[in-house]
Design a protein around this motif. Sequence first.
Motif, PDB file in Angstrom:
ATOM      1  N   LEU A 164      77.920  93.135  15.727  1.00 45.50           N
ATOM      2  CA  LEU A 164      76.793  92.227  15.530  1.00 45.50           C
ATOM      3  C   LEU A 164      76.890  91.035  16.468  1.00 45.50           C
ATOM      4  O   LEU A 164      75.964  90.714  17.201  1.00 45.50           O
ATOM      5  N   ALA A 165      78.037  90.342  16.422  1.00 45.18           N
ATOM      6  CA  ALA A 165      78.180  89.102  17.182  1.00 45.18           C
ATOM      7  C   ALA A 165      79.646  88.870  17.521  1.00 45.18           C
ATOM      8  O   ALA A 165      80.549  89.350  16.833  1.00 45.18           O
ATOM      9  N   VAL A 166      79.858  88.100  18.601  1.00 42.75           N
ATOM     10  CA  VAL A 166      81.200  87.742  19.059  1.00 42.75           C
ATOM     11  C   VAL A 166      81.268  86.232  19.220  1.00 42.75           C
ATOM     12  O   VAL A 166      80.327  85.609  19.721  1.00 42.75           O
ATOM     13  N   GLY A 167      82.366  85.629  18.792  1.00 46.20           N
ATOM     14  CA  GLY A 167      82.548  84.188  18.937  1.00 46.20           C
ATOM     15  C   GLY A 167      84.011  83.817  18.850  1.00 46.20           C
ATOM     16  O   GLY A 167      84.888  84.679  18.937  1.00 46.20           O
ATOM     17  N   ARG A 168      84.274  82.533  18.655  1.00 42.16           N
ATOM     18  CA  ARG A 168      85.663  82.071  18.562  1.00 42.16           C
ATOM     19  C   ARG A 168      86.241  82.328  17.172  1.00 42.16           C
ATOM     20  O   ARG A 168      87.429  82.610  17.030  1.00 42.16           O
ATOM     21  N   ASP A 169      85.405  82.216  16.144  1.00 39.76           N
ATOM     22  CA  ASP A 169      85.802  82.501  14.772  1.00 39.76           C
ATOM     23  C   ASP A 169      84.533  82.713  13.950  1.00 39.76           C
ATOM     24  O   ASP A 169      83.424  82.759  14.515  1.00 39.76           O
ATOM     25  N   PHE A 170      84.690  82.834  12.632  1.00 35.81           N
ATOM     26  CA  PHE A 170      83.532  83.154  11.793  1.00 35.81           C
ATOM     27  C   PHE A 170      82.423  82.119  11.889  1.00 35.81           C
ATOM     28  O   PHE A 170      81.240  82.453  11.755  1.00 35.81           O
ATOM     29  N   SER A 171      82.767  80.869  12.134  1.00 37.09           N
ATOM     30  CA  SER A 171      81.743  79.825  12.187  1.00 37.09           C
ATOM     31  C   SER A 171      80.740  80.053  13.313  1.00 37.09           C
ATOM     32  O   SER A 171      79.630  79.525  13.263  1.00 37.09           O
ATOM     33  N   ASP A 172      81.098  80.834  14.329  1.00 34.86           N
ATOM     34  CA  ASP A 172      80.178  81.135  15.425  1.00 34.86           C
ATOM     35  C   ASP A 172      79.273  82.330  15.135  1.00 34.86           C
ATOM     36  O   ASP A 172      78.285  82.540  15.855  1.00 34.86           O
ATOM     37  N   VAL A 173      79.598  83.127  14.108  1.00 31.06           N
ATOM     38  CA  VAL A 173      78.927  84.426  13.975  1.00 31.06           C
ATOM     39  C   VAL A 173      78.386  84.711  12.573  1.00 31.06           C
ATOM     40  O   VAL A 173      77.965  85.839  12.299  1.00 31.06           O
ATOM     41  N   SER A 174      78.359  83.740  11.692  1.00 32.78           N
ATOM     42  CA  SER A 174      77.889  83.977  10.331  1.00 32.78           C
ATOM     43  C   SER A 174      76.525  84.670  10.353  1.00 32.78           C
ATOM     44  O   SER A 174      75.582  84.189  10.987  1.00 32.78           O
ATOM     45  N   PRO A 175      76.359  85.820   9.664  1.00 39.05           N
ATOM     46  CA  PRO A 175      75.084  86.551   9.719  1.00 39.05           C
ATOM     47  C   PRO A 175      73.883  85.714   9.266  1.00 39.05           C
ATOM     48  O   PRO A 175      72.806  85.815   9.837  1.00 39.05           O
ATOM     49  N   VAL A 176      74.077  84.905   8.222  1.00 41.82           N
ATOM     50  CA  VAL A 176      73.004  84.040   7.720  1.00 41.82           C
ATOM     51  C   VAL A 176      73.608  82.693   7.348  1.00 41.82           C
ATOM     52  O   VAL A 176      74.600  82.634   6.624  1.00 41.82           O
ATOM     53  N   ASP A 177      73.030  81.616   7.858  1.00 39.03           N
ATOM     54  CA  ASP A 177      73.414  80.288   7.402  1.00 39.03           C
ATOM     55  C   ASP A 177      72.193  79.373   7.494  1.00 39.03           C
ATOM     56  O   ASP A 177      71.146  79.760   8.008  1.00 39.03           O
ATOM     57  N   GLY A 178      72.305  78.166   6.963  1.00 34.59           N
ATOM     58  CA  GLY A 178      71.169  77.258   7.015  1.00 34.59           C
ATOM     59  C   GLY A 178      71.242  76.208   5.932  1.00 34.59           C
ATOM     60  O   GLY A 178      72.289  75.972   5.317  1.00 34.59           O
ATOM     61  N   VAL A 179      70.092  75.581   5.660  1.00 38.63           N
ATOM     62  CA  VAL A 179      69.995  74.525   4.656  1.00 38.63           C
ATOM     63  C   VAL A 179      68.783  74.781   3.771  1.00 38.63           C
ATOM     64  O   VAL A 179      67.800  75.395   4.190  1.00 38.63           O
ATOM     65  N   ILE A 180      68.879  74.305   2.512  1.00 35.81           N
ATOM     66  CA  ILE A 180      67.760  74.413   1.587  1.00 35.81           C
ATOM     67  C   ILE A 180      67.552  73.069   0.894  1.00 35.81           C
ATOM     68  O   ILE A 180      68.464  72.237   0.843  1.00 35.81           O
ATOM     69  N   VAL A 181      66.355  72.865   0.385  1.00 35.94           N
ATOM     70  CA  VAL A 181      66.056  71.713  -0.468  1.00 35.94           C
ATOM     71  C   VAL A 181      65.849  72.240  -1.877  1.00 35.94           C
ATOM     72  O   VAL A 181      64.869  72.928  -2.168  1.00 35.94           O
ATOM     73  N   GLY A 182      66.811  71.968  -2.739  1.00 36.16           N
ATOM     74  CA  GLY A 182      66.761  72.465  -4.100  1.00 36.16           C
ATOM     75  C   GLY A 182      67.949  71.937  -4.878  1.00 36.16           C
ATOM     76  O   GLY A 182      68.769  71.186  -4.357  1.00 36.16           O
ATOM     77  N   SER A 183      68.051  72.314  -6.133  1.00 34.95           N
ATOM     78  CA  SER A 183      69.146  71.861  -6.974  1.00 34.95           C
ATOM     79  C   SER A 183      69.684  73.025  -7.783  1.00 34.95           C
ATOM     80  O   SER A 183      69.146  74.134  -7.759  1.00 34.95           O
ATOM     81  N   ARG A 184      70.757  72.777  -8.496  1.00 34.34           N
ATOM     82  CA  ARG A 184      71.405  73.762  -9.347  1.00 34.34           C
ATOM     83  C   ARG A 184      72.084  74.857  -8.523  1.00 34.34           C
ATOM     84  O   ARG A 184      72.211  74.764  -7.318  1.00 34.34           O
ATOM     85  N   LYS A 185      72.479  75.919  -9.210  1.00 31.10           N
ATOM     86  CA  LYS A 185      73.317  76.929  -8.583  1.00 31.10           C
ATOM     87  C   LYS A 185      72.484  77.972  -7.841  1.00 31.10           C
ATOM     88  O   LYS A 185      71.290  78.116  -8.051  1.00 31.10           O
ATOM     89  N   GLN A 186      73.193  78.696  -6.975  1.00 33.60           N
ATOM     90  CA  GLN A 186      72.578  79.824  -6.287  1.00 33.60           C
ATOM     91  C   GLN A 186      73.522  81.010  -6.351  1.00 33.60           C
ATOM     92  O   GLN A 186      74.735  80.855  -6.506  1.00 33.60           O
ATOM     93  N   LYS A 187      72.956  82.201  -6.226  1.00 30.88           N
ATOM     94  CA  LYS A 187      73.739  83.435  -6.240  1.00 30.88           C
ATOM     95  C   LYS A 187      73.398  84.245  -5.008  1.00 30.88           C
ATOM     96  O   LYS A 187      72.224  84.394  -4.661  1.00 30.88           O
TER      97      LYS A 187
END
Length: 292
Positions: A258-281
């Motif tokens: 899928l992807a190549v980088g220096r470590d996992f922080s360069d290649v996470s399949p999905v990441d981002g930010v949300i505006v919300g509260s409480r828990k997520q699964k």
Amino acid sequence: MIYEIRHVTTYSYDSPVSFARCSLRLEPKSGDGQQLVSHVVDIRPRPADRTARSDFFGTHIESVLIETPHRTLRIDSRSRVTISRHAPQRAAASPGWESVREAAFEANTLGAASPIGYVFASPLVPVLDLGTAYAAESFPFGRGILAGAVDLMHRIRTEFKYDPKATVISTPMQEVFEKRHGVCQDFAHAMIAGLRGLGLPAAYVSGYLRTIPPPGKPRLQGADATHAWVSVWCGEEVGWVGFDPTNDLLVENDHIVLAVGRDFSDVSPVDGVIVGSRKQKLGVAVDVLLVE
């Protein structure tokens, strides 16, 4: 070989999320014996905006903006790839590891394929005395780079225990080496840390691994998973070679990049930010199907 991959990521939230911005690294790479045939991603709720770019490492990244309030986010990625690559023999001759180290530090380019970018510490892989000492046992003076990397890979496979409950993404490398428990991400990071401690270039690779059910057992839908392994620069003549310390395998036709980088922080399949509260699964289901 031709593979079809389906990778479904589902986020469920306890309360409505009003805004989300995500970065997707879900498009398999082309190159080094792998060719992308097709790729499509369906997202629910539908994004207000989608833009694409490539990062420094050549990974395709899609940025997604979601402005519809939602309690479930579903990202359904489907790809088809062809693979034809040949791994070297485990006992194949190769340059001495000291000469590979010298050649890496003499590199005069800074591109994504240059070894010099994978020699130093990265956000999730510090250079530790413990990791360097561990790797040094596999690299006595004059040993070939391939033989040393194969030995290190084999030792991690036999001396570390696969334990999904032992670590999380933020678990420090020091703790991984001390406990010798973890998952494929930890084993890849451990191998990379040891190699970089010796001055050898090592990259982190994310992707998929074809799995085969036991004889007589059905193949379970969605039971596959994302995987991680290591790519080691073995000198100008040999180039980059893949090593899978979780399974003690040299990477060939059952691994899909899928992807190549220096470590996992360069290649996470999905990441981002949300505006919300409480828990997520988070739920992830992967299918890797051999078509031909």
